[in-house]
Design an enzyme around this catalytic site. Structure first.
Site, mmCIF file in Angstrom:
data_model
loop_
_atom_site.group_PDB
_atom_site.id
_atom_site.type_symbol
_atom_site.label_atom_id
_atom_site.label_comp_id
_atom_site.label_asym_id
_atom_site.label_seq_id
_atom_site.Cartn_x
_atom_site.Cartn_y
_atom_site.Cartn_z
ATOM 1 N N GLU A 327 0.842 -1.202 0.000
ATOM 2 C CA GLU A 327 0.000 0.000 0.000
ATOM 3 C C GLU A 327 0.879 1.255 0.000
ATOM 4 O O GLU A 327 0.567 2.247 0.663
ATOM 5 C CB GLU A 327 -0.939 0.010 1.207
ATOM 6 C CG GLU A 327 -1.944 -1.120 1.209
ATOM 7 C CD GLU A 327 -2.960 -1.004 2.325
ATOM 8 O OE1 GLU A 327 -4.164 -1.093 2.044
ATOM 9 O OE2 GLU A 327 -2.539 -0.820 3.482
ATOM 10 N N CYS A 411 -11.029 2.118 6.393
ATOM 11 C CA CYS A 411 -10.369 3.342 6.846
ATOM 12 C C CYS A 411 -10.699 4.534 5.955
ATOM 13 O O CYS A 411 -10.776 5.665 6.427
ATOM 14 C CB CYS A 411 -8.857 3.135 6.900
ATOM 15 S SG CYS A 411 -8.134 2.534 5.360
#
Length: 648
Positions: A327, A411
């Protein structure tokens, strides 16, 4: 006794430089007004609905049974309890706080108050508060800071608490989180029996600064500085922690502490590495600490990190982090389009970092990137109706990439929602005798300079056009400096004060015009910002974009969608001299679309795979829409980087 106070005393403490206003100081209209309204009326409730549907309240509330697998996803998978759920509730509470400031909503306020009371019941007598370690893995608290998000969760709950206090005046959650922060102060330090560690996912640092500013308590700022100063010191805390758990440091899944930006002390770091969101959160905390403590020793690292990101690793949309694996970052100029990860949270956290880099003073290098990330890479993460969300943000799609209703790691939904709802705090900056205007958007701000209240009313249709009018109101004349950003993407800006032209060359530094004068009620500043359509070209080392251009008008990056242009978007070829005209896209909330004449290559289904003859071309009219608005209509292809004829 811990060492936080000793560390703090070593720092020089000048008066704070530029701080952002709190959310209750700025009322926003214009471009962002309807988006904030959508967050207030739809998204804030949606976030709570889906958090509770996932079982988060079951995990948090000790009066409920232990949680189990709960929420179904669009791919028919399910998700079980998560160690980071407190952070998602924290960001959802923060979003709700801004929504309540926008408009009263007794039902929403009651829902948030109920969640807050669940946390109150959960909190230990010593102040500790983490639902994962209290309800799911009791007895293991503070044993795996590298992987398990304890302090990260605390950070987002702290930010939610401060926002809720500013928006509603209610201190309940802020008092709860202050007790937890006091407990953390007792636990962490370099003294006997204390933990000399820090979180594997930075975030608590910037949250503690917000708590310190809201409460006026220096000890929270000191704790933020402690975490920044400790990171990456030898012997490495995460290695020692792993050994205590019976694990070998070499068994770490990600292999290197670069993943958590703890591979070396922060003041020695010069390259952005590892997980993108963690990186920008850390740098945000570093920038806050630098501003609050006047700590210039952090600035060389911050400036080098910024340049490394923006010069070699930033997407044209303001997203960053191309890799799904970590990520985050890979190698310089690795900016693929179709496989771009570019997590929404990364663009959001870049807005945070850029805003905090403006603490020492106005600088267009930071504000321009803040604007780019805000209007493009971040804003794309929220659908126009406020109900669905992007996690990844590619710059090209064959038609299979769409927003999620929810996500296994949720998130991004509350992160983009809280950013949009609090955008007023990024528009302005306040210092002792100065006010900065970083972003242009219709708004009314109640600020302070030279010891008096200053009201600035901003009227504009920006980014639809570049005309901006600022009206100053104050009780009595006062001298202070007003800094106005002159966007780097604009080839020309003119400024008038009370209809008198201003010599920009004489008063411009770091891309801001400084107007220092005795201001009186009714003074008017007018800007006229040129906003042509620009064709951006990528650095030659970005292989995927060679022979292609990206379209930008003002702060907005554009893309082609199949809904307007048909399929096979890679067959579109822009002409060198094609002119663009602006048209409203009524099915996208009136967003400004760009129309131009181009060519399309024949994309026939038959014939050999490889051939010697060039494909035939036909004239075509194309329509480009803002990147933030894509995937809000019929599903289909999308393309940011468009082919262009040679010689353009």
């Amino acid at each position: 006794m811990n060492q936080h106070a000793d560390i703090a005393r070593d720092a020089v403490r000048p008066k704070s430089k530029f701080r952002p206003p709190a959310v209750h100081q700025v009322r926003v209209g214009g471009f962002f007004g309807p988006r904030i309204d959508t967050v207030a009326t739809v998204t804030a409730h949606t976030l709570l609905d889906r958090c509770i549907e996932a079982g988060m309240l079951d995990q948090i509330d000790p009066d409920r049974p232990n949680p189990g697998i709960r929420i179904p996803f669009q791919n028919n998978s399910t998700v079980s309890t998560q160690m980071f759920w407190d952070s998602d509730f924290g960001k959802s509470i923060e979003t709700a706080a801004y929504a309540l400031f926008r408009k009263p909503d007794p039902a929403l306020e009651a829902r948030v108050d109920a969640v807050i009371e669940a946390y109150a019941r959960l909190q230990d007598e010593n102040g500790y508060l983490n639902s994962w370690y209290q309800r799911i893995q009791p007895g293991k608290r503070w044993t795996n800071l590298r992987d398990c998000h304890e302090l990260y969760d605390a950070g987002h709950l702290i930010e939610g608490a401060v926002a809720y206090y500013h928006a509603t005046g209610k201190r309940r959650l802020m008092d709860i989180m202050a007790r937890y922060a006091d407990h953390i102060i007792d636990v962490f330090g370099t003294g006997e029996g204390e933990i000399p560690g820090y979180c594997g996912h930075p975030e608590v640092e910037l949250a503690l600064v917000r708590l310190g500013r809201a409460t006026g308590e220096q000890r929270y700022l000191d704790l933020a500085k402690f975490f920044v100063d400790q990171r990456g010191r030898a012997p490495h805390y995460f290695d020692r922690e792993a050994e205590k758990r019976g694990e070998g440091p070499k068994d770490y899944y990600f292999g290197s502490h670069e993943y958590t930006q703890s591979h070396e002390p922060v003041r020695d770091q010069r390259r952005v590495v590892g997980h993108a969101v963690r990186a920008a959160y850390l740098y945000s905390g570093m920038a806050d600490v630098s501003t609050e403590f006047g700590d210039e020793t952090l600035q060389p690292a911050l400036r080098s990190l910024w340049e490394h990101l923006t010069d070699k690793n930033l997407y044209v949309t303001g997203g960053f982090g191309p890799s799904h694996f970590n990520e985050g970052l890979t190698f310089d100029y690795d900016l693929p389009n179709e496989t771009a990860y570019a997590e929404t949270c990364a663009a959001v956290s870049l807005v945070f970092w850029a805003s905090r880099m403006l603490g020492p003073g106005p600088d267009r290098a930071y504000a321009d990137v803040m604007e780019r990330a805000l209007y493009n890479g971040a804003l794309a993460g929220l659908s126009l109706d406020g109900t669905t969300f992007f996690y990844e943000n590619p710059l090209e799609s064959r038609g299979g990439h769409h927003r999620w209703r929810w996500h296994r790691c949720p998130c991004c939904p509350p992160n983009i929602a809280r950013l949009v709802a609090s955008v007023g705090t990024y528009i302005y900056g306040e210092a002792e005798n100065e006010i900065a205007v970083h972003l242009y958007c219709e708004s009314i701000a109640e600020l302070e300079a030279a010891g008096i209240k200053v009201r600035i009313a901003q009227e504009t249709r920006y980014p639809a056009d570049g005309a901006v009018r600022l009206t100053v109101d104050l009780a009595s004349p006062a001298e202070f400096a007003l800094h106005l950003r002159l966007p780097g993407w604009s080839p020309g800006v003119s400024v008038h004060v009370n209809r008198e032209p201003v010599d920009l060359a004489a008063g411009t530094a770091n891309g801001y015009l400084t107007l220092r004068r005795v201001w009186a009620a009714g003074d008017v500043v007018e800007l006229d910002i040129d906003m042509p359509v620009e064709r951006l070209r990528a650095h030659p080392k970005v292989g995927a974009d060679q022979g292609r251009v990206a379209l930008q008008r003002g702060p907005l990056v554009y893309c082609l969608e199949e809904a307007d242009n048909g399929a096979f978007l890679n067959s579109v070829v822009l002409r060198p001299g094609s002119a663009f005209r602006c048209e409203p896209a009524e099915d996208l909330g009136g967003a400004v679309a760009l129309v131009a004449e181009a060519s399309r290559e024949a994309a026939d289904a038959g014939g050999p795979l490889y051939r010697t003859e060039a494909p035939s071309r036909a004239a075509a009219t194309i329509l480009a829409v803002p990147y933030y608005a894509w995937d809000n209509r019929a599903p289909g292809e999308m393309l940011v980087w468009i082919r262009q004829e040679e010689g353009a």
